[in-house]
Design an enzyme around this catalytic site. Sequence first.
Site, short mmCIF file in Angstrom:
data_model
loop_
_atom_site.label_atom_id
_atom_site.label_comp_id
_atom_site.label_asym_id
_atom_site.label_seq_id
_atom_site.Cartn_x
_atom_site.Cartn_y
_atom_site.Cartn_z
N ASP B 137 0.89 -1.33 -0.03
CA ASP B 137 -0.06 0.01 -0.06
C ASP B 137 0.88 1.36 -0.11
OD1 ASP B 137 -1.82 -1.99 0.55
OD2 ASP B 137 -2.85 -0.91 1.76
N LYS B 200 -6.74 3.30 -3.42
CA LYS B 200 -7.33 3.26 -2.14
C LYS B 200 -7.80 4.66 -1.53
CE LYS B 200 -5.42 1.87 2.46
NZ LYS B 200 -4.34 1.18 3.22
N LYS B 236 -10.09 0.07 -2.50
CA LYS B 236 -10.26 -0.06 -1.19
C LYS B 236 -10.39 1.20 -0.26
CE LYS B 236 -6.88 -1.40 2.59
NZ LYS B 236 -5.63 -1.79 2.86
#
Lengths: 290, 300
Positions: B137, B200, B236
């Site tokens: 991430d 995300k 996400k």
Amino acid sequence: MSRLEVLKTYKIYIGGQFPRTESGRFYPVELKNGTVTNICLSSRKDLRNAVVAARNAFEGWSSRAAFNRSQILYRIAEMLEGRKAQFVEELVAVGASRAAATKEVEVSIDRCVYFAGWCDKFTQAFGSVNPVPSSHFNFSVHEPTGVVTIIAPESPSLLGLVSCIMPVIAGGNTCVILASENSPHVAVTFAEVLNSSDVPGGVVNILTGKEDELAEHFSSHMDVNATIYCREKHLKRIQENGALNVKRVLNWAKYDWNKQGEDPYLLLETQEVKTTWHPIENIAGAKSGY
Amino acid sequence: MTNNELIGLKRSIDQVGVEERTARFQTRSIKNAAKIQGLKMALNMIDLTTLEGKDTEGKVRQMCYKAAHLHDALPDLPTVAAVCVYPNYVSTAVDALKGTGIKVASVATAFPSGNSSREIKLADTKIAVDSGADEVDMVISRGEFLSGNFSFVFDEIAAIKEACGKARLKVILETGELSTLDNVRHASDIAILAGADFIKTSTGKISPAATMPVSLVMLEAIRDHYYATGKMVGMKPAGGISKAKLALHYLVMVKETLGDAWLSNEWFRFGASSLANDVLMQLAKQAEGRYQGLDYFSKD
């Protein structure tokens, strides 16, 4: 043309707000003069929301200085005194005599003052230093049990409500209370009193509705630490539900609130006693000197 | 791509329309069997996350245990999708999750600010991947993005993607710092073009974190990319989703924006820490018929 009177919408009290029931339902309560009032018929989801509000309020309320809680409870009495006439009218409207209604309101105010006094005194009076045969300083103090659900007595509608709430919150608990079914007006007005008394939102949550629907959920909710029941019909079921998470189930139907209720032991019923063993030097063996 | 080409991607978003659309996702009533299915699906999409300065090996192990044993009292529960930790705890998590099938995700690139040199960010990524992270991430450089240096952001994502190797790359836009939905859409498009496997919303360190309007804009960027190229990109939302009901609203939004293909943890995740327990409490409520208390669920 005469003026139209502005009438109050009776709503419930959750987390310091006055929402309508999420179910959108209501039930009629007829006043003595024939007027019909519509009262929120609270659902189990209102209870769920109220318990969340009470749980969130618990940490702040229980960790507040006891003296400050005392001030706030006294403030409730002050606000109640100022609204006395309104409460008397609401009790008269559902059938009480004026003399009885006045008496009930006055006793309710006094009850607030009574428990305001106990807030910062009960741990001294009932806590203890315990004799132990070892080098420990051993003491027991009271701690609030947590979130308490209360099904208030059908009558007296105001005094019963106040008599249940005060000992519970005086000790640092937060609560969700179901008001009298046929005389719920004073409970909603009492919520307005709480709202203007510096009682943090969520410490007291007041629902109106029917115990037949709610008793099950009041007593089976796993995030509730104690249930106080002041009626008779569902006692057995509530006691059974209490076993689910070892809730305290308190049967307060036995009290006549006009004669009883000024009693610090009521406050202790929603307290847990915590005993601490604190190791110390052997004082008995110590000699004088530095 | 050059900065001018990237500027050309800019498009404006109808904020009022987005808000009205997201409001309607929240009016769907999901009950009984569908609710249970939805809740289990949500559980299975969670990236159980701990990203605190005070994290320890013990804390990470505890969370990994929780990831694999959400609530053993309830039968037929899925596990979460992944756990998400800092790079230095990746090897601990990999070890603790051996044999469970749960993925290990690691934040990287000077998380959460993203303010560091390219070399350090690449090294950060390499540490995570070498320790065995299945997913990385990364955060974008919001400062560069906001000052219009879009090619910097694009190149950085592309470079990190390369460093990830086989690990899947999630690109955190940190929408709370991007101010407008137009910027969110623009950043989403840049990230997707630069090779993101997932986009995300947030680090969870900035408020507001994930919101439904922001997520819808990102989902639409994914949808448009899919229509244009046939390639799927994952989504996400992270931070601020702590209630089961809200998670169900997100699932409705995903289904109605992207379709069933995205309703698996291969393409959709929730970055959350306290969501799992709320979902578990709802599942237990459905099974037992009574409202639950946190005392009876393991800490996360």
